[in-house]
Enzyme design. Structure first.
Site, PDB file in Angstrom:
ATOM      1  N   LYS A 137      58.250  18.569 -56.902  1.00 48.32           N
ATOM      2  CA  LYS A 137      57.831  18.294 -58.277  1.00 48.32           C
ATOM      3  C   LYS A 137      58.962  18.724 -59.215  1.00 48.32           C
ATOM      4  CE  LYS A 137      53.873  19.229 -61.359  1.00 48.32           C
ATOM      5  NZ  LYS A 137      52.603  19.949 -61.471  1.00 48.32           N
TER       6      LYS A 137
ATOM      7  N   SER B  39      48.707  16.948 -62.652  1.00 47.68           N
ATOM      8  CA  SER B  39      50.029  16.555 -63.098  1.00 47.68           C
ATOM      9  C   SER B  39      51.023  16.292 -61.983  1.00 47.68           C
ATOM     10  CB  SER B  39      50.589  17.631 -64.019  1.00 47.68           C
ATOM     11  OG  SER B  39      50.767  18.850 -63.306  1.00 47.68           O
TER      12      SER B  39
ATOM     13  N   SER C  84      46.252  20.592 -60.669  1.00 47.13           N
ATOM     14  CA  SER C  84      47.341  19.623 -60.544  1.00 47.13           C
ATOM     15  C   SER C  84      47.880  19.368 -59.152  1.00 47.13           C
ATOM     16  CB  SER C  84      48.503  20.011 -61.446  1.00 47.13           C
ATOM     17  OG  SER C  84      48.205  19.624 -62.751  1.00 47.13           O
TER      18      SER C  84
END
Ligand code: GLN
Length: 490
Positions: free
Chosen positions: A78, A153, A177
């Protein structure tokens, strides 16, 4: 053999037998990226040449008899995790040109084993969101249906694993997330106990809630990644000194005892939550039956402060964010507005053009809630509610080993469906926020598909530092369900 379908465990085995090379494996993923990344948009940064070079080095290590568990395994990160010499944008324009001078501890651990870091994945700006639509760069599409969001996210990481662009990925979870995008993309996502994994080099959103964790194809791989990333780190004073077990032994525990002796609680407040899709409820019922057939005793429990979770979280997280994001002022990191002649003007213009609308909304809410006249009424009050939520959990775990729930009230929504309505977006986090508020671990395991073909996951939470129970039950569930299809057809 389709190398791009391999799990970490299988790839590791084939690499150690010399049946495949890391260069071949990495190339297989890059070929998928060439074919489908245009449709999915999982990555912000991808350097194919560099990935293949890392794979070449890994192959040399393996040939020299120097294979660690992650040597040669392609992993995506990420883009909120700092990577030395590689752009780390946090999905924000304000860090569009930021190149860290150091690696996050989790990245260092992967590098130490010569994993192949295949690319940096898309996310909601600074991890604020539930759909990856808040990225400054692109919208990631759900690999199962490209009209739908992948969740967020960590939507880029979950989509990259589901679309077979990598063996596995790292995400971060402040309020869901990792678990929610994993659920929406039919992959496994685990948020460890707060403090299990060092946050050093993770760009902070809400420091008392943030945790790094794995997004993988199956539960075995999640256990393997936990073995690598967990542990105390002198660079993060909130990282726990707790002993790190060999998480893969949780799978042996299942082989030996199935799930006999385990108790799972279903919070009575959860099933009355407004707006749960009937298909999610049906999936949840089926999951319950499967767990029972494996020996789990299901009991009703109560988490009485559930109705206040969303409100308390959406005060605490923005408060911490407004403080954490103050550092992005155009002086030390990222872009700077160079037109203004005085400092305050420069701050204002840099932040106004550098941060997107959702991040600005949260900075404003957080700053307001922390201001002298309102602190007690908002932040103080929300912190008290947080304590009550923690107490709910500790009482509940007197009666059960696991708490079961859906991950999200609905399957992935359509792109654009909720962007104009932040409140609806916030409410969709109802099942995932509490684990962060209480600091307990949670796993999301694929549990079925809606009639429209969209994935749905089941969430299990456990007491602090009891990820072993999550992995044991998750593994048993996955095995018993044997969900098909395993991959989206792209
Ligand atoms: N959707 C939640 C939020 O927007 C959680 C995000 C996260 O876990 N990073 O804050």
């Amino acid at each position: 053999m389709d190398l791009h379908t391999l799990t970490i465990a299988k790839a590791q085995e084939l690499l150690s037998q010399g049946a495949i090379s890391s260069v071949e494996l990495t190339q297989a993923f890059l070929d998928r990226v060439d074919l489908y990344e245009g449709r999915i948009g999982a990555f912000i940064t991808l350097d194919k040449k560099d990935a293949l070079a890392q794979a070449g080095v890994a192959d040399e290590h393996i040939a020299a008899g120097n294979q660690a568990p992650f040597t040669g395994i392609p992993i995506a990160l990420k883009d909120l995790l700092c990577t030395r010499g590689v752009k780390t944008t946090c999905g924000s324009k304000i860090l569009g040109n930021f190149v860290p001078q150091y690696d996050a501890t989790v990245v260092e651990k992967l590098k130490k084993e010569n994993a192949v870091l295949i690319g940096k994945t898309n996310l909601d700006e600074f991890a604020m969101g539930s759909s990856t639509e808040n990225s400054a760069f692109k919208i990631t599409k759900n690999p199962w249906n490209q009209d739908h969001v992948p969740g967020g996210s960590s939507g880029g990481s979950a989509a990259a694993v589901a679309a077979q662009f990598c063996c596995a990925a790292l995400g971060t979870d402040t309020g869901g997330s990792i678990r929610q995008p994993a659920s929406h993309c039919s992959v496994v996502g685990l948020k460890p106990t707060y403090g299990r994994v060092s946050r050093f080099g993770l760009v902070s959103y809400a420091s008392s809630l943030d945790q790094i964790g794995p997004i993988t194809r199956d539960v075995t791989d999640a256990a393997m990644m936990m073995n690598l990333i967990c542990g105390n780190d002198s660079k993060d004073s909130t990282s726990a000194r707790q002993k790190v077990p060999d998480f893969t032994t949780a799978l042996d525990q299942f082989e030996k005892n199935s799930l006999k002796g385990m108790k799972a609680g279903i919070p009575k407040e959860y099933l009355g939550v407004e707006g749960i899709d009937p298909e999610v409820l049906a999936m949840f019922d089926q999951a319950k039956t499967i767990l029972e057939s494996l020996g789990v005793e299901i009991v009703e429990i109560s988490l009485p402060h559930t109705p206040y979770v969303v409100a308390a979280y959406y005060i605490i997280a923005p408060c911490e964010a407004s403080s954490n994001l103050a550092r992005f002022d155009g002086v030390r990191y990222g872009i700077r507005d160079s037109e203004s002649d005085d400092l305050i003007e420069m701050y204002k213009k840099t932040k106004s053009s550098g941060f997107g609308p959702e991040v600005q909304r949260r900075i404003i809410i957080g700053t307001y809630a922390l201001s002298a006249g309102y602190y007690d009424a908002y932040y103080g009050r929300a912190s008290q509610v947080r304590t009550l939520i923690m107490e709910d959990f500790s009482k509940a775990f007197d009666h059960c080993d696991l708490i079961l729930s859906p991950v999200a009230p609905t399957p992935a929504f359509k792109i654009g469906e909720n962007t104009g309505d932040p409140l609806t977006m916030y409410l969709s986090d109802i099942f995932t926020l509490s684990a962060n508020m209480a600091g307990v671990p949670g796993i999301s395991v694929p549990a079925g598909f809606s009639r429209a073909g969209l994935p749905m996951g089941i969430q299990m939470m456990a007491n602090h530092f009891d990820e072993m129970s999550l992995l044991r039950a998750g593994f048993g569930f996955e095995r018993a369900l044997d969900l098909k299809p395993g991959f989206p057809s792209l």
